[in-house]
Write a protein that holds these residues in place. Sequence first.
Motif, PDB file in Angstrom:
ATOM      1  N   TYR A 175       0.831  -1.209   0.000  1.00 29.80           N
ATOM      2  CA  TYR A 175       0.000   0.000   0.000  1.00 29.80           C
ATOM      3  C   TYR A 175       0.863   1.255   0.000  1.00 29.80           C
ATOM      4  N   LEU A 176       1.948   1.203   0.747  1.00 29.29           N
ATOM      5  CA  LEU A 176       2.865   2.345   0.831  1.00 29.29           C
ATOM      6  C   LEU A 176       3.439   2.676  -0.545  1.00 29.29           C
ATOM      7  N   GLU A 177       3.871   1.644  -1.250  1.00 25.02           N
ATOM      8  CA  GLU A 177       4.426   1.859  -2.586  1.00 25.02           C
ATOM      9  C   GLU A 177       3.353   2.380  -3.546  1.00 25.02           C
ATOM     10  N   TYR A 178       2.172   1.800  -3.457  1.00 24.12           N
ATOM     11  CA  TYR A 178       1.027   2.220  -4.280  1.00 24.12           C
ATOM     12  C   TYR A 178       0.731   3.706  -4.047  1.00 24.12           C
ATOM     13  N   HIS A 179       0.687   4.096  -2.773  1.00 22.68           N
ATOM     14  CA  HIS A 179       0.404   5.481  -2.377  1.00 22.68           C
ATOM     15  C   HIS A 179       1.483   6.432  -2.904  1.00 22.68           C
TER      16      HIS A 179
END
Length: 200
Positions: A175-179
């Motif tokens: 999720y962090l990378e996606y964000h």
Amino acid sequence: MREKIIHKSTELFLNIGFKSVTMDDIANEMGISKKTIYVHFPNKTKLVEAVTFNLFDTICDGIDSICDNSANPIEELYAIKMFVMKHLKNEKSSPQYQLQKYYPQIHSVLKFKQFEKMHQSVKDSLQQGVDTGVFRSSIDVDFISRMYFTGMTGIKEVMFFPPEKYQMEYLMESYLEYHLRAIVSNKGMTILNNFIKNQS
């Protein structure tokens, strides 16, 4: 003694679960009588509440410290993720889910406190990223901060992300990378790619 009870209860609740741990379990682990616990906490709900908000305060203090010392907003978010994972013991027993199911009022208050803290903290971080050219200048800082909180709480919903299929470490990392990929500038993309490469 109150602090010792909170400390031991936190450990047990995070590893075994809020529902599964009894007052007897805590007393036995500490080598004290159940009466001693009841001197400080009239019932288990009050103990769960104390543990929950104590852990929240500890995590907030750690996050503030990371924000004060990070090199850039990208590394800051990854450092916060690592810190939170360490404190929540990888959420082996899905404490968030158990809290929501068995102590809904405490969960509701906690979620509001989390939003208040995280919304402002993420907004500040996003603004710093924009000001330093790491994030795109066109992003809506307030909107992105709210979306980030929604996503971070959403990945903890076991209905959507069953623990037997998804580990919390994987969900937070993904999720962090996606964000970040959605908001970084070219300069930020270089920092992000280098950071991920060095992590692996």
